[in-house]
Design a protein around this motif. Structure first.
Motif, PDB file in Angstrom:
ATOM      1  N   ASP A  14       0.859  -1.187   0.000  1.00  0.00           N
ATOM      2  CA  ASP A  14       0.000   0.000   0.000  1.00  0.00           C
ATOM      3  C   ASP A  14       0.898   1.241   0.000  1.00  0.00           C
ATOM      4  OD1 ASP A  14       0.922   0.313   2.637  1.00  0.00           O
ATOM      5  OD2 ASP A  14      -0.986  -0.252   3.538  1.00  0.00           O
ATOM      6  N   LEU A  15       0.273   2.419   0.004  1.00  0.00           N
ATOM      7  CA  LEU A  15       1.043   3.668  -0.074  1.00  0.00           C
ATOM      8  C   LEU A  15       2.044   3.806   1.070  1.00  0.00           C
ATOM      9  CD1 LEU A  15      -1.721   6.142  -1.265  1.00  0.00           C
ATOM     10  CD2 LEU A  15       0.331   5.516  -2.534  1.00  0.00           C
ATOM     11  N   ASP A  45       2.468   8.702  -4.510  1.00  0.00           N
ATOM     12  CA  ASP A  45       1.058   8.802  -4.888  1.00  0.00           C
ATOM     13  C   ASP A  45       0.752   7.639  -5.812  1.00  0.00           C
ATOM     14  OD1 ASP A  45       0.491  11.264  -3.555  1.00  0.00           O
ATOM     15  OD2 ASP A  45       1.359  12.379  -5.222  1.00  0.00           O
ATOM     16  N   ASP A  46      -0.522   7.291  -5.933  1.00  0.00           N
ATOM     17  CA  ASP A  46      -0.870   6.216  -6.853  1.00  0.00           C
ATOM     18  C   ASP A  46      -0.542   6.593  -8.291  1.00  0.00           C
ATOM     19  OD1 ASP A  46      -1.665   3.958  -5.382  1.00  0.00           O
ATOM     20  OD2 ASP A  46      -3.616   4.842  -4.964  1.00  0.00           O
ATOM     21  N   TYR A  91       5.263   7.245  -8.396  1.00  0.00           N
ATOM     22  CA  TYR A  91       3.890   6.875  -8.701  1.00  0.00           C
ATOM     23  C   TYR A  91       3.734   5.359  -8.590  1.00  0.00           C
ATOM     24  CZ  TYR A  91       3.975  11.701  -9.994  1.00  0.00           C
ATOM     25  OH  TYR A  91       4.138  13.068  -9.951  1.00  0.00           O
ATOM     26  N   ARG A  92       3.059   4.961  -7.505  1.00  0.00           N
ATOM     27  CA  ARG A  92       2.980   3.565  -7.084  1.00  0.00           C
ATOM     28  C   ARG A  92       2.428   2.632  -8.152  1.00  0.00           C
ATOM     29  NH1 ARG A  92      -0.352  -0.220  -4.122  1.00  0.00           N
ATOM     30  NH2 ARG A  92      -2.145   1.016  -4.748  1.00  0.00           N
ATOM     31  N   ARG A  93       1.295   2.955  -8.713  1.00  0.00           N
ATOM     32  CA  ARG A  93       0.662   2.023  -9.670  1.00  0.00           C
ATOM     33  C   ARG A  93       1.523   1.805 -10.916  1.00  0.00           C
ATOM     34  NH1 ARG A  93      -4.796   1.521  -9.713  1.00  0.00           N
ATOM     35  NH2 ARG A  93      -4.351  -0.087 -11.234  1.00  0.00           N
TER      36      ARG A  93
END
Length: 138
Positions: A14-15, A45-46, A91-93
């Motif tokens: 998760d973040l 951030d995602d 950017y996580r995703r």
């Protein structure tokens, strides 16, 4: 003592966990590389905002893994009034997608993006950045 980070994640963090991983990746980089960045903040951030994507001319949010926001060393002056601290956005995703399509650990992907965002901003060559990444080990 630093918390041990699992570089061989088997599920998407998760973040909050991703931010811990990013901080650990930053801490593992050579001091000589980190020092010029000063009190660099790392934000996870995602995805990048629509405004950022539009400003960069990027249509697909998955195409942007990270972004450096700040004043490069060649533009900084000791006489400057301090503004906001320099920041790297991760950017996580998109990073998770990059990891899923690679044969390296998530920690290696994050380290690579951190080195390249900071390195390009400060004018390092690709060869310099390869050496920095190698020095970070894994």
């Amino acid at each position: 003592m630093q918390k041990k980070i699992d570089w061989q994640c088997v599920s998407a963090p998760d973040l909050a966990a991703f931010e811990e991983l990013a901080q650990a990746a930053w801490a593992r980089l050579p001091e000589a590389f980190r020092a010029p960045a000063g009190d660099l903040l790392i934000r996870v951030d995602d995805f990048a905002t629509d405004e950022v994507l539009d400003a960069l001319g990027i249509d697909d949010a998955f195409d942007l893994l990270g972004l450096y926001h700040g004043v490069s060393l060649d533009k900084k002056s000791l006489l400057d009034v301090p503004q906001q601290p320099d920041m790297v956005f991760l950017y996580r995703r998109p990073l998770l997608d990059e990891w899923a399509n690679s044969d390296v650990t998530l920690g290696e992907v994050v380290t690579h993006v951190l080195v390249h965002e900071v390195g390009h901003h400060f004018g390092f060559s690709d060869a310099d950045m390869e050496r920095i990444e190698a020095a970070a080990g894994d």
